[in-house]
Enzyme design. Sequence first.
Site, PDB file in Angstrom:
ATOM      1  N   ASP A 131      -3.094   9.679 -10.177  1.00 59.42           N
ATOM      2  CA  ASP A 131      -3.256   8.588 -11.147  1.00 59.42           C
ATOM      3  C   ASP A 131      -1.933   8.264 -11.838  1.00 59.42           C
ATOM      4  O   ASP A 131      -1.603   7.087 -12.063  1.00 59.42           O
ATOM      5  CB  ASP A 131      -4.303   8.962 -12.193  1.00 59.42           C
ATOM      6  CG  ASP A 131      -5.719   8.932 -11.632  1.00 59.42           C
ATOM      7  OD1 ASP A 131      -5.904   8.414 -10.510  1.00 59.42           O
ATOM      8  OD2 ASP A 131      -6.636   9.421 -12.311  1.00 59.42           O
ATOM      9  N   GLU A 175      -5.042   2.498  -3.700  1.00 58.96           N
ATOM     10  CA  GLU A 175      -3.583   2.578  -3.725  1.00 58.96           C
ATOM     11  C   GLU A 175      -2.954   1.275  -3.238  1.00 58.96           C
ATOM     12  O   GLU A 175      -1.818   1.246  -2.794  1.00 58.96           O
ATOM     13  CB  GLU A 175      -3.092   3.749  -2.855  1.00 58.96           C
ATOM     14  CG  GLU A 175      -3.431   3.650  -1.388  1.00 58.96           C
ATOM     15  CD  GLU A 175      -4.723   4.369  -1.008  1.00 58.96           C
ATOM     16  OE1 GLU A 175      -4.807   4.827   0.144  1.00 58.96           O
ATOM     17  OE2 GLU A 175      -5.643   4.459  -1.843  1.00 58.96           O
ATOM     18  N   ARG A 221      12.993  -5.620  -2.132  1.00 61.41           N
ATOM     19  CA  ARG A 221      13.541  -5.147  -3.407  1.00 61.41           C
ATOM     20  C   ARG A 221      12.590  -4.146  -4.060  1.00 61.41           C
ATOM     21  O   ARG A 221      13.018  -3.114  -4.588  1.00 61.41           O
ATOM     22  CB  ARG A 221      13.779  -6.334  -4.339  1.00 61.41           C
ATOM     23  CG  ARG A 221      14.395  -5.908  -5.673  1.00 61.41           C
ATOM     24  CD  ARG A 221      14.842  -7.095  -6.499  1.00 61.41           C
ATOM     25  NE  ARG A 221      13.734  -7.900  -6.993  1.00 61.41           N
ATOM     26  CZ  ARG A 221      13.526  -9.163  -6.684  1.00 61.41           C
ATOM     27  NH1 ARG A 221      14.345  -9.795  -5.847  1.00 61.41           N
ATOM     28  NH2 ARG A 221      12.503  -9.834  -7.192  1.00 61.41           N
ATOM     29  N   HIS A 230      -6.014  14.515  -8.155  1.00 64.61           N
ATOM     30  CA  HIS A 230      -6.161  13.124  -8.609  1.00 64.61           C
ATOM     31  C   HIS A 230      -5.438  12.823  -9.923  1.00 64.61           C
ATOM     32  O   HIS A 230      -4.931  11.700 -10.082  1.00 64.61           O
ATOM     33  CB  HIS A 230      -7.641  12.769  -8.725  1.00 64.61           C
ATOM     34  CG  HIS A 230      -8.308  12.589  -7.398  1.00 64.61           C
ATOM     35  ND1 HIS A 230      -8.075  11.500  -6.589  1.00 64.61           N
ATOM     36  CD2 HIS A 230      -9.197  13.371  -6.735  1.00 64.61           C
ATOM     37  CE1 HIS A 230      -8.789  11.600  -5.491  1.00 64.61           C
ATOM     38  NE2 HIS A 230      -9.477  12.728  -5.542  1.00 64.61           N
ATOM     39  N   ASP A 275       0.851  -1.189   0.000  1.00 64.01           N
ATOM     40  CA  ASP A 275       0.000   0.000   0.000  1.00 64.01           C
ATOM     41  C   ASP A 275       0.887   1.240   0.000  1.00 64.01           C
ATOM     42  O   ASP A 275       1.865   1.327   0.762  1.00 64.01           O
ATOM     43  CB  ASP A 275      -0.913  -0.001   1.231  1.00 64.01           C
ATOM     44  CG  ASP A 275      -1.991   1.057   1.142  1.00 64.01           C
ATOM     45  OD1 ASP A 275      -3.069   0.742   0.616  1.00 64.01           O
ATOM     46  OD2 ASP A 275      -1.751   2.200   1.594  1.00 64.01           O
ATOM     47  N   ILE A 276       0.553   2.206  -0.857  1.00 65.75           N
ATOM     48  CA  ILE A 276       1.344   3.440  -0.943  1.00 65.75           C
ATOM     49  C   ILE A 276       1.141   4.252   0.330  1.00 65.75           C
ATOM     50  O   ILE A 276       0.007   4.489   0.766  1.00 65.75           O
ATOM     51  CB  ILE A 276       0.933   4.266  -2.168  1.00 65.75           C
ATOM     52  CG1 ILE A 276       1.101   3.444  -3.451  1.00 65.75           C
ATOM     53  CG2 ILE A 276       1.756   5.548  -2.255  1.00 65.75           C
ATOM     54  CD1 ILE A 276       0.613   4.143  -4.704  1.00 65.75           C
ATOM     55  N   ASN A 330      -2.936  12.931  -3.122  1.00 64.21           N
ATOM     56  CA  ASN A 330      -4.122  13.334  -3.888  1.00 64.21           C
ATOM     57  C   ASN A 330      -4.631  14.697  -3.449  1.00 64.21           C
ATOM     58  O   ASN A 330      -5.006  15.536  -4.283  1.00 64.21           O
ATOM     59  CB  ASN A 330      -5.228  12.291  -3.735  1.00 64.21           C
ATOM     60  CG  ASN A 330      -5.101  11.150  -4.732  1.00 64.21           C
ATOM     61  OD1 ASN A 330      -4.543  11.309  -5.813  1.00 64.21           O
ATOM     62  ND2 ASN A 330      -5.607   9.985  -4.360  1.00 64.21           N
TER      63      ASN A 330
END
Length: 356
Positions: free
Chosen positions: A231, A257, A277, A227, A214-215, A222
């Site tokens: 994106d 995300e 990695r 947005h 998850d970012i 955002n």
Amino acid sequence: MQPATSPKGQAPDIAAQVTFAMRIMGIAPIPRNYELYYEAYIGSNPRLTKELAALGSKATQEELDEIGARYFAHIHHAAGVERAHSRLAAQLNDLLALMRDEQFALESYNRVLGEAADNINNKSAASVEILRSAVTLLSRATEDTMSQGKELVENVSLKSVEMDVIRQELDEYKRIANTDSLTRLANRRAFDEKLSSVYNSDQIKTYTGLLIADIDHFKKVNDTFGHPVGDKILATVGTVIRSNLRREAFVARTGGEEFAIILNDQTVEECVQVADRIRTALANTPFKNSKTGVNYGPITLSIGVCQASLAEDPVDLYNKADVALYCAKNAGRNRTMLFEDGMKKDTGRNWLLYRR
């Protein structure tokens, strides 16, 4: 609006929750509507979630179809799939008709052969005339049958080509339906199918790992840059993840995300190494606007890892990897956490977009 609840201790059934929510809001339970609310539930597109929430229980079918056409190109392909199926059915019916005609022709030919044999064996008839008539009859019948047989082969060949074209169209529709339009990775639907297949074999289950990435602080990205920038970042993150995996590894965008990776023939240690990695590669990737000079980065990932052998089923595996991801977030983000017994998650997802 609250989703349907599950008995204590059991994993929620996403399909049941989506269906329940649609019923409460008076939404027709047809496939294309379920498609929209399923994607909104898993948070694959924040704007879609907001638009559906704004409609509430007053959404008309026309409004829902308009949203579907704007956000999901593959919804347009539903009609194409239906048309392709109809064409395929028509081709099969034509082929069956050809086979029935061929069967009738062969039966007629067999009848002619029988009649000729009876006449030839009839010694009381004028032998010369009978033979002449029999030869003429057999010659015509054979020519007709051979001609029909040749025509049948040509028609069957043509039908086969046409059906192969339709099959390719259907394969393309399926590919589009299972692809996330933004990142070009697999989508949540394809991920669910792939994850379920892990438990079809004990051997596969033993050496399969699930990574959920998850970012970090993506909502802030955002909110700060908009947005459209978000994106582009999502697309780049997807590219970085894919480029740091072996070709046979499965990767999907499973939420707004969130990304999921299924690794086969990998030990626990190897799964963690792959996760690290990917994290390192992304952390070292510049996110900067070449025209304005605005720096959007750094962009980092938190990753939860769980081996399939530690879970009872696909839902349990996903939940445990998600718990590990939550712990990675809670421990400071930009890190990999391996699921261990005793890990807990004190918050859960709900109908609204799950934000971290």
